[in-house]
Scaffold this active site. Structure first.
Site, PDB file in Angstrom:
ATOM      1  N   GLY A 211       0.625  -1.131  -0.095  1.00  0.00           N
ATOM      2  CA  GLY A 211      -0.444   0.239   0.020  1.00  0.00           C
ATOM      3  C   GLY A 211       0.797   1.495   0.104  1.00  0.00           C
ATOM      4  N   HIS A 212       0.502   2.082  -0.005  1.00  0.00           N
ATOM      5  CA  HIS A 212       0.984   3.436   0.004  1.00  0.00           C
ATOM      6  C   HIS A 212       0.792   4.426   1.573  1.00  0.00           C
ATOM      7  CE1 HIS A 212      -0.768   3.959  -3.984  1.00  0.00           C
ATOM      8  NE2 HIS A 212       0.180   2.800  -4.292  1.00  0.00           N
ATOM      9  N   GLY A 213       0.773   3.642   2.742  1.00  0.00           N
ATOM     10  CA  GLY A 213       1.097   4.292   3.569  1.00  0.00           C
ATOM     11  C   GLY A 213      -0.398   4.553   4.717  1.00  0.00           C
TER      12      GLY A 213
END
Length: 250
Positions: free
Chosen positions: A92-94
């Site tokens: 994911g992107h955090g």
């Protein structure tokens, strides 16, 4: 699954698998608990945010695992008093605040705590993004991140006030979003990129009172690139304790 104008409620023990778009959306939700939730989507699946919220307050997210192709948790305009603990994020992107500042009617984001959380193989870890030529002057304040483990994270700590991903965004002005009272404590692990700490704040509205305490992020990319580094632009703050990479605050 979406929740709008919901108060004093909770979800527990739910699994969301391969949602076509975002998994859980919250708008104008207050006093809401999310616990024991599992969110799963492929790392290359577009726009599959795990938990996205805006104009919401007093939410608690705990003991939750999120793997997705976009933000694990996305925190948007008008969100306040959000507590996140014991979350595993990856892929994911955090955990992202923003993007903020794109629209005129946005509201402040304040009171965020993220603790006892693991980012594993994500593109970003701690991320705040505001539009470079922003339409609204708002405040993002009172954020605490502590006891955060990074495992092979692209950009472990990333404040980006020059966010401009695609047209019609124009790289012509400074962000008008004020970031202040940000505490980063006991953040450790490994960074894929040489720049492990990126604090790229607005020239017009520099970041205020950024505290770095016990940061230990090692570069595990190409050996010839050398050890991890930090980059600071337009940021006022202080650092104490262990500092790897060496901090760049004034």
């Amino acid at each position: 699954m979406g929740f709008a104008f919901v108060t004093d409620s909770s979800i527990e023990g739910i699994t969301s698998l391969n949602s076509e778009m975002g998994h859980f959306n919250f708008f104008s939700v207050h006093h809401f608990n999310i616990t024991g939730v599992t969110i799963t989507a492929p790392g290359d699946s577009p726009n599959t945010d795990g938990i996205k919220m805006g104009f919401s307050s007093n939410m608690h997210i705990s003991n939750t695992h999120i793997g997705t192709g976009d933000d694990c948790i996305s925190i948007l305009s008008g969100t306040s008093n959000l507590d996140i603990s014991n979350v595993t994020c990856g892929p994911g992107h955090g955990i992202s605040v923003g993007s903020l500042g794109k629209n005129k009617d946005e509201k402040d984001v304040k009171g965020l705590t993220v603790r006892d959380t693991i980012f594993n193989g994500t593109s970003d870890g701690i991320r705040i993004k505001t539009w470079e030529s922003s339409a609204s002057k708002i405040l993002a304040s009172n954020f605490i991140y502590e006891i955060i483990k990074m495992i092979d994270v692209g950009k472990p700590i990333n404040i980006d006030q020059k966010y401009c991903p695609h047209p019609p965004c124009e790289k012509k002005g400074e962000s008008h979003v004020q970031i202040e009272d940000l505490k980063l404590k006991n953040i450790y692990g490994t960074s894929k990129n040489k720049v492990a700490v990126n604090l790229q704040c607005s020239k017009s509205f520099p970041c205020k009172n950024v505290q770095l305490i016990d940061i230990n992020l090692k570069h595990n990319g190409r050996h010839e690139d050398g050890p991890a580094t930090a980059v600071c632009q337009n940021v006022d703050g202080s650092a104490r304790g262990k500092m790897v990479p060496q901090h760049c605050l004034n």
